[in-house]
Structures are given as C-alpha cells and as structure tokens.
Design an enzyme around this catalytic site. Structure first.
Site: not given
Ligand code: FPP
Length: 254
Positions: A31, A33, A35, A48, A76-77, A142, A206-207, A218
């Site tokens: 979470d 990206n 911000r 992102h 997520s959905t 992995l 948990l979203s 944990e």
């Molecule tokens: C949450 O940040 C992040 C996401 C919704 C997507 C996560 C995606 C990546 C890390 C990149 C793409 C993934 C792959 C597998 C290539 P947010 O946008 O909700 O951030 P915010 O809460 O600060 O707005």
C-alpha cells in the site's frame, strides 16, 4: 592486483536474520504507491511503477532467504473502482513485469502462481500470466503468488459454491466438510497459511485479503510507503516476527 581487505569482512544483511525461524509464507499488502507519488508531485502511475521496483527487490530478497511462499496483493476486486486509466496502468505494469522479469525469476528458481478471478483480467495480462506460470512450473524455489482481481470474500463464496456442488452431486457429505477440505477449495490450496502479513503505509486494515488464511498470522504494519520498502525493511519486519510468541490459541507449558 588491487587488494581490498575491507570487502572481506562485509556481512550480507540477509545473513543477519535467524534462518531457522523464518516465516514459511509471507503475505504483503503493498500500500502507498499513490501517496508516494503525491509526495513528489508525480502522477499516480509513477508511484505504481516505483512499486514494481520494490516488488522486484522483495522477491529477490525472499528468494535468497529461502522463503517458501510470497503472496502479494497486486490488484483487488475493489480496485476496478479506480479511474479507467489507473486500472490500465496497473494491468500494463503487470504485463511488463512478467515480460521483463521472467528470465530472472526463472534463473532464481521462482515458480509463479496466481490467485483471484483471473478470467476477468485483460486478455494480454492473462496470456502473459499463463506463459509465466507454464515456464516456471517446474521451479522448486520461492513460490511467487500474485493476487490479481482477488477478494477474500468472493474467494470464500467460490469455495462454498464448489463444496455445495460436490454435496449435490453426492461426492461429499455435509458432515465431511471440515477446515482442511475447505482450505483445499480456496485459491491457496496446497500452500501453508501465511505466517507473516506485512502491510505498508501504516493502515491497520485487512482490505479483504486472505480472510480465511490469516486466522493465526502475525501482522506487522510498517510506516514506509510501498515504493520505499525493500530488502532492509523486509528484514526488519522478519525480525519483528521472530520476536513474536506464536501460541495459536494455546498456552506455553514450559
Ligand atoms: C496500493 O497503493 C497499491 C496497489 C493498488 C497496487 C499494487 C501494485 C503494484 C505494486 C505494482 C503492480 C504489480 C505487479 C504485480 C506488477 P495505492 O495506489 O492504494 O496507494 P495510496 O493508498 O497511497 O493511494
């Protein structure tokens, strides 16, 4: 030839964690990206993009550490509710990530697996996922489990439907439905439940992530925004986990 004695004493930070108490399965809610980008007056897409870079580092570190499974919440959905452009960026980044990283993932013996309603993703992303899973299916290192179009509640509903069908067809008796069988009907079938859940950017939620599987996990919430997360932060989270006293609802007798 140059002699650099200081190099000889350099300890790999990965060797500073207690290897015999490592989590088998780490799950991450990546979470922050948006911000991260906002703080730099950049478009969200750049956040992102930086998030993919963090993912690359964390996959590498988990692989080196010998972690068995890394599950990441990539889409997520609920993420379909975001502006169409942002959804497009996330799908493009996924396709790009798989194309660019496949060779390295393969070299590092990583097996790619997915969880979520994959059939609803854009065709190109599905194609790339199928190709990556097929090419890495015999790898033994992995397991990188990508949660895509994933929601914990819909996963549970799907499992209930599956088991109900088996009951209706006479393949399963109601009394035979148990936790083990239910777990097998989930996307994570065959995987151990996560030992450690990491959530970045400080939110205590948990979203809709792995609602069944996190029963005894944990949870470590860190303040770093996901693009700032890397090997160092991962090791810190693992160290916090290693100090936790896991009782699984029981008590210690010694
Ligand atoms: C949450 O940040 C992040 C996401 C919704 C997507 C996560 C995606 C990546 C890390 C990149 C793409 C993934 C792959 C597998 C290539 P947010 O946008 O909700 O951030 P915010 O809460 O600060 O707005």
């Amino acid at each position: 030839m140059w002699f650099k004695p200081w190099k000889q004493n350099k300890v790999d930070p990965l060797d500073q964690v207690v290897r015999d108490r490592l989590p088998r399965h780490i799950a991450i809610i990546m979470d922050g990206n948006g911000r991260w980008a906002q703080k730099r007056a950049l478009p969200r897409s750049m956040g992102h993009r930086a998030g993919v870079e963090a993912l690359r580092k964390v996959v590498k570190a988990c692989s080196k550490l010998g972690i068995e499974v890394l599950t990441v919440y990539a889409f997520s959905t609920e993420n379909w509710k975001r502006p169409k452009d942002e959804v497009g960026v996330l799908m493009t980044l996924l396709t790009e990530y798989l194309r660019k990283e496949l060779q390295e993932l393969h070299q590092n013996n990583v097996l790619i697996r997915t969880m979520g309603r994959i059939a609803d993703l854009p065709r190109e992303a599905q194609h790339e996922l199928e190709h990556s899973m097929e090419s890495t299916r015999n790898n033994t290192g992995l397991i990188l489990n990508l949660a895509l179009n994933y929601g914990g509640r819909s996963e549970i509903i799907d499992a209930v439907r599956k088991l109900s069908k088996d009951v209706l067809m006479g393949k399963l008796r109601i009394e035979e439905i148990d936790e083990e069988g239910f777990s097998k009907a989930l996307f994570t079938s065959g995987l151990p439940d996560p030992d450690l859940l990491i959530r970045t950017s400080g939110e205590m939620r948990l979203s809709n992530f792995l609602l069944w599987q996190l029963a005894y996990t944990e949870i470590v919430v860190v303040d770093e925004l996901w693009p700032d997360f890397g090997q160092k932060a991962l090791l810190e989270a693992i160290k916090v986990y290693q100090k936790r006293d896991r009782r699984f609802g029981g008590i210690h007798t010694n």
